[in-house]
Scaffold this active site. Structure first.
Site, mmCIF file in Angstrom:
data_model
loop_
_atom_site.group_PDB
_atom_site.id
_atom_site.type_symbol
_atom_site.label_atom_id
_atom_site.label_comp_id
_atom_site.label_asym_id
_atom_site.label_seq_id
_atom_site.Cartn_x
_atom_site.Cartn_y
_atom_site.Cartn_z
ATOM 1 C CG HIS A 1 7.028 -2.306 2.175
ATOM 2 N ND1 HIS A 1 6.921 -1.205 2.997
ATOM 3 C CD2 HIS A 1 5.805 -2.887 2.168
ATOM 4 C CE1 HIS A 1 5.685 -1.109 3.446
ATOM 5 N NE2 HIS A 1 4.984 -2.118 2.982
ATOM 6 C CB VAL B 1 14.487 -5.830 7.735
ATOM 7 C CG1 VAL B 1 15.434 -4.878 8.443
ATOM 8 C CG2 VAL B 1 15.235 -6.874 6.962
ATOM 9 C CG ASP C 1 1.341 -7.494 8.657
ATOM 10 O OD1 ASP C 1 1.212 -6.934 9.761
ATOM 11 O OD2 ASP C 1 1.753 -6.918 7.641
ATOM 12 C CD GLN D 1 -1.768 -8.720 4.983
ATOM 13 O OE1 GLN D 1 -2.570 -7.814 5.077
ATOM 14 N NE2 GLN D 1 -0.517 -8.509 4.582
ATOM 15 C CG MET E 1 -1.883 -1.206 1.203
ATOM 16 S SD MET E 1 -3.456 -0.908 2.009
ATOM 17 C CE MET E 1 -2.901 -0.542 3.656
ATOM 18 N N GLY E 2 2.116 1.108 -0.465
ATOM 19 C CA GLY E 2 3.022 2.250 -0.493
ATOM 20 C C GLY E 2 3.549 2.577 0.890
ATOM 21 C CB ALA E 3 3.656 4.427 3.457
ATOM 22 C CG LEU E 4 7.212 1.267 -0.715
ATOM 23 C CD1 LEU E 4 7.997 0.979 -1.989
ATOM 24 C CD2 LEU E 4 6.279 0.108 -0.375
HETATM 25 O O1 PAF Z 1 -0.034 -5.771 4.000
HETATM 26 C C1 PAF Z 1 -0.441 -4.854 3.243
HETATM 27 O O2 PAF Z 1 0.265 -3.868 2.978
HETATM 28 C C2 PAF Z 1 -1.823 -4.950 2.640
HETATM 29 O O3 PAF Z 1 -2.722 -5.554 3.518
HETATM 30 C C3 PAF Z 1 -1.844 -5.663 1.272
HETATM 31 C C4 PAF Z 1 -1.416 -7.115 1.398
HETATM 32 C C5 PAF Z 1 -0.927 -4.933 0.302
HETATM 33 C C6 PAF Z 1 -3.262 -5.634 0.698
HETATM 34 O O4 PAF Z 1 -3.732 -4.335 0.486
#
Ligand code: PAF
Length: 183
Positions: free
Chosen positions: A38, A177, A151, A154, A31-34
């Protein structure tokens, strides 16, 4: 070189050409804001696949509070320069209308684990996550997709969905990390 792809249909054209030449693909949905977490997923994908695709999409359906959605950080230029630096091959930037042509009438619901823990106080959150991940996995047509183990709920739900719907992508969980400040 990092190629920006703006629509799911443009990506599907790219991917078709890649699969015809046997190029493997790793996919990192974001969702960006890396941050460093990420980037560690991107590095793992690059080590294991010929090509890497990162998607950036702030998914509205997984926010149970519209104020959280409005306040979510959007740092596209910074994200793109971080991804270029990592040697990411493709970045998909889909628009909401392209991902949700049905207006979210169709959605994935998991009836067990998703209602517990984080799901217990964020109604609908995991429906939104699973629905967008299903769409993105289908569009990406990747060999592998990378998710942080941090997560845990998830990751477990995504793995379960992939098994339940016989999706061909292998889900890779990664020990991400942590930021140096411990976040
Ligand atoms: O973990 C996330 O950043 C979000 O839940 C994902 C997997 C990109 C889905 O929008």
């Amino acid at each position: 070189m990092t190629t920006i792809v703006e629509t799911p249909s443009a990506w599907r054209g790219e991917r078709l050409a890649q699969t015809q030449t046997g190029l493997t693909l790793g996919f990192v949905p974001t969702m960006g804001a890396l941050h460093e977490g990420h980037l560690s997923l991107v590095r793992r994908s690059r080590a294991e696949n010929a090509l890497t695709l990162v998607s950036i999409f702030v998914n509205p359906t997984q926010f149970d509070d519209s104020a959280d959605l409005a306040q979510y950080p959007r740092t596209l230029e910074r994200d793109l320069s971080m991804l270029r630096e990592e040697g990411t091959d493709f970045v998909l930037l889909p628009r909401e209308a392209a991902l949700y042509p049905d207006g979210y009438r169709y959605r994935v619901t998991e009836a067990g684990l998703s209602t517990a823990l984080e799901g217990a106080h964020r109604p609908g959150h995991f429906d939104g996550v699973l629905t967008v991940v299903l769409k993105l996995l289908h569009i990406a047509s990747a060999d592998r997709a990378y998710f942080g183990e941090k997560d845990w709920q998830q990751l477990t739900l995504v793995r379960g969905m992939v098994d339940a719907f016989f999706l061909p992508t292998t889900i890779v969980g990664c020990a991400t990390v942590r930021e140096s400040d411990g976040l």
